[in-house]
Design a protein around this motif. Sequence first.
Motif, mmCIF file in Angstrom:
data_model
loop_
_atom_site.group_PDB
_atom_site.id
_atom_site.type_symbol
_atom_site.label_atom_id
_atom_site.label_comp_id
_atom_site.label_asym_id
_atom_site.label_seq_id
_atom_site.Cartn_x
_atom_site.Cartn_y
_atom_site.Cartn_z
ATOM 1 N N UNK A 131 0.816 -1.215 0.000
ATOM 2 C CA UNK A 131 0.000 0.000 0.000
ATOM 3 C C UNK A 131 0.848 1.261 0.000
ATOM 4 N N UNK A 132 1.954 1.247 0.710
ATOM 5 C CA UNK A 132 2.811 2.422 0.791
ATOM 6 C C UNK A 132 3.395 2.755 -0.589
ATOM 7 N N UNK A 133 3.819 1.724 -1.300
ATOM 8 C CA UNK A 133 4.354 1.922 -2.654
ATOM 9 C C UNK A 133 3.274 2.450 -3.585
ATOM 10 N N UNK A 134 2.097 1.847 -3.518
ATOM 11 C CA UNK A 134 0.992 2.268 -4.381
ATOM 12 C C UNK A 134 0.611 3.719 -4.126
ATOM 13 N N UNK A 135 0.549 4.099 -2.875
ATOM 14 C CA UNK A 135 0.186 5.476 -2.546
ATOM 15 C C UNK A 135 1.230 6.476 -3.040
ATOM 16 N N UNK A 136 2.508 6.107 -2.952
ATOM 17 C CA UNK A 136 3.559 6.987 -3.439
ATOM 18 C C UNK A 136 3.492 7.124 -4.971
ATOM 19 N N UNK A 137 3.046 6.062 -5.627
ATOM 20 C CA UNK A 137 3.006 6.043 -7.091
ATOM 21 C C UNK A 137 1.704 6.626 -7.645
ATOM 22 N N UNK A 138 0.685 6.717 -6.800
ATOM 23 C CA UNK A 138 -0.668 7.046 -7.241
ATOM 24 C C UNK A 138 -0.737 8.328 -8.064
ATOM 25 N N UNK A 140 -5.449 -9.873 -10.884
ATOM 26 C CA UNK A 140 -5.980 -8.504 -10.822
ATOM 27 C C UNK A 140 -6.776 -8.222 -9.557
ATOM 28 N N UNK A 141 -7.362 -9.257 -8.976
ATOM 29 C CA UNK A 141 -8.148 -9.061 -7.760
ATOM 30 C C UNK A 141 -7.269 -8.685 -6.569
ATOM 31 N N UNK A 142 -5.970 -8.926 -6.673
ATOM 32 C CA UNK A 142 -5.052 -8.610 -5.576
ATOM 33 C C UNK A 142 -4.321 -7.288 -5.781
ATOM 34 N N UNK A 143 -4.528 -6.655 -6.927
ATOM 35 C CA UNK A 143 -3.915 -5.348 -7.162
ATOM 36 C C UNK A 143 -4.712 -4.296 -6.389
ATOM 37 N N UNK A 144 -4.043 -3.420 -5.687
ATOM 38 C CA UNK A 144 -4.736 -2.401 -4.895
ATOM 39 C C UNK A 144 -5.628 -1.558 -5.784
ATOM 40 N N UNK A 145 -6.840 -1.335 -5.319
ATOM 41 C CA UNK A 145 -7.842 -0.625 -6.134
ATOM 42 C C UNK A 145 -7.404 0.801 -6.466
ATOM 43 N N UNK A 146 -6.574 1.390 -5.637
ATOM 44 C CA UNK A 146 -6.091 2.748 -5.925
ATOM 45 C C UNK A 146 -5.301 2.784 -7.230
ATOM 46 N N UNK A 147 -4.691 1.660 -7.597
ATOM 47 C CA UNK A 147 -3.956 1.570 -8.854
ATOM 48 C C UNK A 147 -4.855 1.054 -9.978
ATOM 49 N N UNK A 148 -5.528 -0.076 -9.754
ATOM 50 C CA UNK A 148 -6.310 -0.707 -10.822
ATOM 51 C C UNK A 148 -7.442 0.176 -11.333
ATOM 52 N N UNK A 149 -8.024 0.990 -10.448
ATOM 53 C CA UNK A 149 -9.151 1.833 -10.855
ATOM 54 C C UNK A 149 -8.724 2.958 -11.800
ATOM 55 N N UNK A 150 -7.448 3.208 -11.887
ATOM 56 C CA UNK A 150 -6.945 4.280 -12.742
ATOM 57 C C UNK A 150 -6.355 3.766 -14.051
ATOM 58 N N UNK A 151 -6.561 2.466 -14.304
ATOM 59 C CA UNK A 151 -6.005 1.842 -15.507
ATOM 60 C C UNK A 151 -7.112 1.382 -16.458
ATOM 61 N N UNK A 152 -6.803 1.367 -17.732
ATOM 62 C CA UNK A 152 -7.647 0.706 -18.725
ATOM 63 C C UNK A 152 -7.279 -0.768 -18.691
#
Length: 378
Positions: A166-173, A192-204
């Motif tokens: 989560x820390x990495x994802x938030x820094x990259x968001x 894909x179900x294990x990818x943090x939604x903060x990242x996956x929701x911003x992708x096509x």
Amino acid sequence: MRFSDISGNEDLKKVLAGMVCRDRIPHALMIYENDGGGAIPMVLAFLQHLNCHDRGEQDSCGSCPACNRMEKLLHADVKFIFPVTKGTKVTVDKPMSRDYMSYWRELLLSNPYFMESELNDALGIEGKSSIIALAEATAIRETLMTASVEGGYRAFVIYLPEKMNAETANRLLKSVEEPPEKTLFIFITHAPERVLSTISSRCVGLRLLPLAKDDVVKVLTGRFGTEAGRAAEVAAHCGGSVGKALAMLAEGADIAEEERLWSSMLEAVASKDMLTLTEIAEEMGSVSSREGAKALCRYASENLRKIFMIQQGLPQLASLTTREAELLGDLPKRLRKTFTRRAVSNLDRAQMLVGRNVNLKLVFSDLAVKLYMIQNGQ
């Protein structure tokens, strides 16, 4: 790598080529593949088309300087990030992808259809838990503050984002959400179900489908020089994954023997014949190598997937060979509906234990008991 070099997934190739042709490039893509399914070759073909100096509507030219650099994985504006940890080849305390880049490049050039386990072996971190750490996101943000080297698109290819905390994802968001102009993030995931939604929701999101058997054979014979008959044999059992087919070939998988052992075990489980089940487990524990034992577990998992499809009334998705249909017979009807799901998790555990050098006879004896208990509702 050009789109024309890739077999199968024609619709996805058209979608990606269309993005380039219409100059409508999303800032973030997430491609879901089965392990060893070929997402990396597809991504490389897309990036080569995107940065080609003389591209056509459907593909790159394959001969301009940008294409040549992509072919050699030396394009300065394409960065690869993947899960790592301290291992036998890199011993710094907090390693990053760049510390392992020579090993990544060597593996990718030799086999772009590699399995996740093969990557870990190539990096010298087999049997260890790897992650995409915070330092990777920090390095990406620092790179974004500089201009691209070649003046075209800059891309970050992130393999297995499900291993990003989560820390990495938030820094990259922020970088993923609002990247600089001509900057692209491409995530390749097996879960894909294990990818943090903060990242996956911003992708096509895009799905790379498992290949048809004929396409697997084409890749094995054309790119890797496999004999046609052997290629057809493993293609029927690899679930559309070229990487899995190559692993089976490397292990010298005896498909006929795997079919016999596994179908005999299932028959003993369904018949509640503990004596025969014990004998089959003993025979499984006597396979010639650990790689052969892993291959047996992988075959069994794929076979259970087919049984599940049949139990769900979708036999067309099971893609049974004539031989498999004969061996299974009425087993899908006799096995409990909950059997396949629970059995797969036990097979995964068995494969893990094999990799940790646990005695094979103990592994398969334990597996036999677990399967017997599952079938009997315990």
